[in-house]
Design an enzyme around this catalytic site. Sequence first.
Site, PDB file in Angstrom:
ATOM      1  N   TYR A 176      18.609  28.856   9.106  1.00  0.00           N
ATOM      2  CA  TYR A 176      17.449  29.575   9.645  1.00  0.00           C
ATOM      3  C   TYR A 176      17.420  29.515  11.175  1.00  0.00           C
ATOM      4  O   TYR A 176      17.743  28.495  11.778  1.00  0.00           O
ATOM      5  CB  TYR A 176      16.158  28.962   9.113  1.00  0.00           C
TER       6      TYR A 176
ATOM      7  N   MET B 231      14.126  24.174   2.812  1.00  0.00           N
ATOM      8  CA  MET B 231      13.254  23.586   1.796  1.00  0.00           C
ATOM      9  C   MET B 231      14.033  22.721   0.803  1.00  0.00           C
ATOM     10  O   MET B 231      13.608  21.621   0.457  1.00  0.00           O
ATOM     11  CB  MET B 231      12.528  24.710   1.042  1.00  0.00           C
TER      12      MET B 231
ATOM     13  N   ARG C 241      -9.610  -0.132  15.768  1.00  0.00           N
ATOM     14  CA  ARG C 241      -9.624   0.835  14.669  1.00  0.00           C
ATOM     15  C   ARG C 241     -10.734   0.363  13.739  1.00  0.00           C
ATOM     16  O   ARG C 241     -11.872   0.745  13.924  1.00  0.00           O
ATOM     17  CB  ARG C 241      -8.252   0.908  13.999  1.00  0.00           C
TER      18      ARG C 241
ATOM     19  N   LYS D 265       0.851  -1.195   0.000  1.00  0.00           N
ATOM     20  CA  LYS D 265       0.000   0.000   0.000  1.00  0.00           C
ATOM     21  C   LYS D 265       0.891   1.251   0.000  1.00  0.00           C
ATOM     22  O   LYS D 265       2.110   1.160   0.178  1.00  0.00           O
ATOM     23  CB  LYS D 265      -0.910  -0.020   1.220  1.00  0.00           C
TER      24      LYS D 265
HETATM   25  C1  LIG Z   1      -0.230  -2.031   6.709  1.00  0.00           C
HETATM   26  C2  LIG Z   1      -0.802  -3.344   7.094  1.00  0.00           C
HETATM   27  C3  LIG Z   1       0.021  -4.472   7.265  1.00  0.00           C
HETATM   28  C4  LIG Z   1       1.537  -4.404   7.221  1.00  0.00           C
HETATM   29  O1  LIG Z   1       2.007  -3.847   8.438  1.00  0.00           O
HETATM   30  P1  LIG Z   1       3.579  -3.694   8.723  1.00  0.00           P
HETATM   31  O2  LIG Z   1       3.641  -3.192  10.110  1.00  0.00           O
HETATM   32  O3  LIG Z   1       4.081  -2.697   7.739  1.00  0.00           O
HETATM   33  O4  LIG Z   1       4.174  -5.033   8.533  1.00  0.00           O
HETATM   34  C5  LIG Z   1      -0.583  -5.678   7.505  1.00  0.00           C
HETATM   35  N1  LIG Z   1      -1.939  -5.781   7.598  1.00  0.00           N
HETATM   36  C6  LIG Z   1      -2.745  -4.717   7.464  1.00  0.00           C
HETATM   37  C7  LIG Z   1      -4.217  -4.896   7.594  1.00  0.00           C
HETATM   38  C8  LIG Z   1      -2.213  -3.471   7.222  1.00  0.00           C
HETATM   39  O5  LIG Z   1      -3.022  -2.409   7.108  1.00  0.00           O
END
Ligand SMILES: *Cc1c(COP(=O)(O)O)cnc(C)c1O
Length: 360
Positions: A255, A303, A130, A34
Amino acid sequence: MRTATFSVDPDALRHNLAVARRAAPNSRVVAVIKANGYGHGALRVARALAGDADRFAVARMEEALVLREGGVTQPILLLSGALEPADVELAATHDLELEVHSAWQVELLERSRPERPVVTWLKVDSGMHRVGVALGDARALWQRLAEAPAVAGAPRLMTHFACADEPDNPHTTAQIEAFDAVTAGLDAERSLANSGGVLNWPASHADWIRPGIMLYGGTARVGRLGPDLDLRPAMNLDTQLVAVYPRHKGDTVGYGAAGVCPDDMPVGVAAIGYADGYPRHARQGTPVLVNGRRAALLGRVSMDMITIDLRAAPDAKPGDPVRLWGEGLPADEVAECCGTIAYELFCRVAPRVAYREPGA
Ligand SMILES: *Cc1c(COP(=O)(O)O)cnc(C)c1O
């Protein structure tokens, strides 16, 4: 060209996936790509892992379609699930598997009549709080999914951990026990483990593991860095020095005049800044590699530029290489100096940072 570039090492990705397989030898692998492959390029990662991963997971429909357009043929698990009826059709057309995390998504599937049934993964909330269906609702919703004409075969069962990167946290034990208890007897494949589960919680390996960050070489255990766990950094973020100036003890740099030279010393300027995704809140002293040697950030991140205490690399000159993270400098370590995690550093590499073939 003196601008920041990044490269991705496909061998490192494959090595890290092999580490996951060794840790969980009886499980199949959903490689999580993802957020554009955690910033590494989803297609690039999918192609590197095409022969090694059993399927891929992404968070959004657009990400899945990019993979299909790019010629990726493995099954893809869509972690958001279907958000509207058209998503079920798209899933059927493009061979996407749907996470189902809420009762309303079960209802959506019950009302759908896609051209062919789709594989589903019912997400049970075992304690992360969640997304996921409540423990008390899981069995009935699983049964309803199993009977829905839109659903192919037995719905799979999954859950997600809140604290799996902490090897001794009883929260994970409680999540595993709750998931196992509520799903007992259901004839379904199961998946619990993210990278932390893979590395720290053998009891969570089940039928499918879902490693993400570890594929990219990031740590999945608190207090350890990726390389401590035999993980190789997949991404190198690099730039060059554009200037080196001799400064005097007490001179201020950048800065806010926030950097103060502790000595008469060379200060380098490198072509990368927060517009490239290098975090502005990286604190002074954050390590960078100059000519392969560890130097330290001095003053604030601008930047387009950073300023570097070159006392550890006193011969450095304009054009010399500067590495922000990667081989020789774990992103985990940089992340710690920025109050964040390697996941965020990877995801935030800006679009203007050009890709460079490894070794080029
Ligand atoms: C992002 C995610 C993972 C992978 O998690 P990592 O900590 O990056 O290994 C696995 N399962 C779900 C449902 C996720 O959203």
